[in-house]
Write an enzyme that holds these catalytic residues in place. Structure first.
Site, PDB file in Angstrom:
ATOM      1  CB  SER A 272      62.867  -6.234  -0.314  1.00  0.00           C
ATOM      2  OG  SER A 272      62.587  -5.035   0.353  1.00  0.00           O
TER       3      SER A 272
ATOM      4  CG  LEU B 288      62.240 -24.290   3.409  1.00  0.00           C
ATOM      5  CD1 LEU B 288      61.862 -23.123   2.500  1.00  0.00           C
ATOM      6  CD2 LEU B 288      62.066 -25.618   2.673  1.00  0.00           C
TER       7      LEU B 288
ATOM      8  CE1 TYR C  94      63.571  -6.616   4.378  1.00  0.00           C
ATOM      9  CE2 TYR C  94      63.383  -8.963   4.845  1.00  0.00           C
ATOM     10  CZ  TYR C  94      63.064  -7.857   4.063  1.00  0.00           C
ATOM     11  OH  TYR C  94      62.239  -8.002   2.983  1.00  0.00           O
TER      12      TYR C  94
ATOM     13  CE  LYS D 117      63.941 -10.589   1.390  1.00  0.00           C
ATOM     14  NZ  LYS D 117      63.462 -11.893   0.881  1.00  0.00           N
TER      15      LYS D 117
HETATM   16  C1  WQD Z   1      56.432   2.652   6.019  1.00  0.00           C
HETATM   17  C2  WQD Z   1      56.394   4.074   6.554  1.00  0.00           C
HETATM   18  C3  WQD Z   1      57.392   4.322   8.718  1.00  0.00           C
HETATM   19  C4  WQD Z   1      54.435   2.127  11.024  1.00  0.00           C
HETATM   20  C5  WQD Z   1      58.639  -2.455   4.781  1.00  0.00           C
HETATM   21  C6  WQD Z   1      59.244  -3.651   5.370  1.00  0.00           C
HETATM   22  C7  WQD Z   1      60.309  -4.209   4.491  1.00  0.00           C
HETATM   23  C8  WQD Z   1      59.858  -4.276   3.055  1.00  0.00           C
HETATM   24  C9  WQD Z   1      59.234  -2.994   2.561  1.00  0.00           C
HETATM   25  C10 WQD Z   1      59.336  -6.468   2.344  1.00  0.00           C
HETATM   26  C11 WQD Z   1      57.704   4.462   7.251  1.00  0.00           C
HETATM   27  C12 WQD Z   1      55.910   4.676   8.746  1.00  0.00           C
HETATM   28  C13 WQD Z   1      55.126   2.688   9.971  1.00  0.00           C
HETATM   29  C14 WQD Z   1      53.820   2.970  11.994  1.00  0.00           C
HETATM   30  C15 WQD Z   1      54.606   4.887  10.805  1.00  0.00           C
HETATM   31  N1  WQD Z   1      58.932  -5.323   2.915  1.00  0.00           N
HETATM   32  N2  WQD Z   1      55.206   4.045   9.873  1.00  0.00           N
HETATM   33  N3  WQD Z   1      53.938   4.319  11.838  1.00  0.00           N
HETATM   34  O1  WQD Z   1      59.799   0.293   6.594  1.00  0.00           O
HETATM   35  O2  WQD Z   1      59.074   1.042   4.271  1.00  0.00           O
HETATM   36  O3  WQD Z   1      59.517  -1.373   4.775  1.00  0.00           O
HETATM   37  O4  WQD Z   1      58.195  -2.682   3.477  1.00  0.00           O
HETATM   38  O5  WQD Z   1      60.346  -6.722   1.817  1.00  0.00           O
HETATM   39  O6  WQD Z   1      60.542  -5.497   4.999  1.00  0.00           O
HETATM   40  O7  WQD Z   1      59.798  -3.242   6.590  1.00  0.00           O
HETATM   41  O8  WQD Z   1      57.481  -0.200   5.705  1.00  0.00           O
HETATM   42  O9  WQD Z   1      55.230  -0.081   6.667  1.00  0.00           O
HETATM   43  O10 WQD Z   1      57.209  -0.363   8.238  1.00  0.00           O
HETATM   44  O11 WQD Z   1      56.883   1.817   7.090  1.00  0.00           O
HETATM   45  O12 WQD Z   1      54.699   6.121  10.701  1.00  0.00           O
HETATM   46  O13 WQD Z   1      53.176   2.501  13.005  1.00  0.00           O
HETATM   47  O14 WQD Z   1      55.390   4.162   7.542  1.00  0.00           O
HETATM   48  O15 WQD Z   1      58.121   5.229   9.519  1.00  0.00           O
HETATM   49  O16 WQD Z   1      57.971   5.828   6.987  1.00  0.00           O
HETATM   50  P1  WQD Z   1      59.036   0.045   5.368  1.00  0.00           P
HETATM   51  P2  WQD Z   1      56.657   0.232   7.000  1.00  0.00           P
END
Ligand code: WQD
Length: 352
Positions: A126, A60, A151, A155
């Site tokens: 997001s 795109l 990122y 958004k």
């Molecule tokens: C959540 C929590 C980590 C992995 C994501 C996407 C973002 C948006 C929203 C789309 C945090 C903790 C994670 C691990 C951990 N999505 N964690 N161990 O960062 O809130 O945002 O969702 O738009 O693009 O990045 O999500 O799942 O990465 O982390 O402790 O192996 O889980 O520190 O506190 P996040 P996440």
């Protein structure tokens, strides 16, 4: 039947949204070059809906190729724009890759929407746009804090670009949907998330550790000012997110929108800590999770969860899945991937 173009249709949320649109009477085409997704997911979509989905494997960021989709489909009545890169970590390492792809593709899609007078546009935004909010739960009026990654900046910019474009065009209407943390998989077990390489997100990290793909997972930080020291997020089932897109399109088609770019938070309104999510997973799956407590991850927001009153009251959106369901469907999907891993193997190669 109204025809809807779903960009990123082979992706996690895109594929679930195509299922919901078809089950609610829409005709759907997809545009996805599979740079971050797997074409094989459409087999699952067809299993669920009985419909074969035409996917245009188009970059795109190339205007002429994007425009060709609209020339071939002059009856497109709505666009749901998911196509974007979404890895926070990758965006920090390769910011220009994110600006070029996420903004370039959005501009091309909006140019085509204007040129072909497509009346309805839904933008995949997001909760990342809020940055580290000063208070929770966040409403759609909560002021943005600085984005925590390139990122997140794409958004925030994306929302601005859509709002300003809609202001300049007559007769076109848009909706911005701000997802909180999309997790889980379709209850049928035929579609779900297919992380590329080592998962950055919590739920795939949990399920891949539980099934033995990863030796151990890490909890990033247990010294935050929260109930158990780990971060708080608003986890929302991907099928609930998908249905919100169908409701948003109908909201525009029925001209219920109050402006030319209405905004909605898509979260359950409940915040759960990382350790609570792990505990729920262990309860639902019966699997003891091998995890270690680790230092904080740079860029992590301490706590965020949604006030979803607007989506519930204006769109009639009612999240149907609770945290147990999210863990159960995510685990069922991981088990399915293990059984059929040859189908999706190529998509799990490392990111380039
Ligand atoms: C959540 C929590 C980590 C992995 C994501 C996407 C973002 C948006 C929203 C789309 C945090 C903790 C994670 C691990 C951990 N999505 N964690 N161990 O960062 O809130 O945002 O969702 O738009 O693009 O990045 O999500 O799942 O990465 O982390 O402790 O192996 O889980 O520190 O506190 P996040 P996440």
């Amino acid at each position: 039947m109204k025809k809807i173009l779903v960009t990123g249709g082979c992706g996690y949320i895109g594929s679930h949204t195509i299922v919901d649109l078809i089950q609610n009477g829409f005709d759907v085409i997809s545009a996805d070059n599979n740079s971050r997704s797997h074409a094989g997911i459409m087999t699952g979509v067809e299993l669920i809906t009985g419909k074969k989905i035409k996917n245009y494997a188009v970059d795109l960021c190339i205007f002429d190729d994007t425009c060709a989709i609209f020339q071939e489909n002059p009856d497109i009545e709505g666009i749901i724009h998911f196509a974007a890169y979404k890895s926070v970590g990758e965006s920090v390492d390769h910011p220009l890759r994110y600006y070029e792809n996420n903004i370039g593709s959005l501009v091309n899609i909006l140019r085509c929407a204007a040129e072909f007078k497509v009346p309805h546009f839904v933008f995949s935004s997001s909760c990342t746009v809020y940055g580290n909010p000063e208070s929770t739960p966040v409403t759609e009026e909560t002021p943005f804090q600085p984005a925590q990654s390139p990122y997140g900046s794409t958004k925030q910019m994306g929302e601005e670009i859509v709002q300003q474009t809609m202001n300049s065009l007559s007769g076109q209407q848009a909706i911005l949907l701000r997802y909180f943390n999309p997790v889980g998989a379709h209850p049928s077990g035929n579609i779900g998330e297919i992380p590329l390489g080592k998962p950055a997100n919590l739920i795939p990290a949990i399920t891949q550790t539980a099934i033995g793909k990863l030796p151990q997972m890490q909890v990033f930080g247990t010294d935050y000012p929260t109930k158990d020291g780990s971060c708080v997020r608003d986890y929302i089932h991907v099928s609930d997110i998908a249905h919100a897109h169908t409701l948003a399109l109908n909201y525009l088609i029925e001209q219920k929108n109050t402006g030319n770019c209405d905004i909605f938070n898509l979260g359950t309104g409940n915040g759960y800590t990382v350790l609570e999510v792990i505990e729920t997973f262990e309860k639902v799956s019966g699997q003891k999770l091998n995890y270690a407590l680790a230092p904080r991850r740079p860029g992590d927001v301490i706590a965020i969860y949604a006030n979803n009153d607007k989506a519930r009251n204006s769109l009639g959106w009612q999240p149907a899945y609770n945290l147990d369901d999210m863990m159960e469907t995510a685990w069922n999907w991981e088990l399915k991937l293990k059984k059929d891993e040859k189908i999706f193997k190529s998509s799990q190669s490392e990111l380039n």
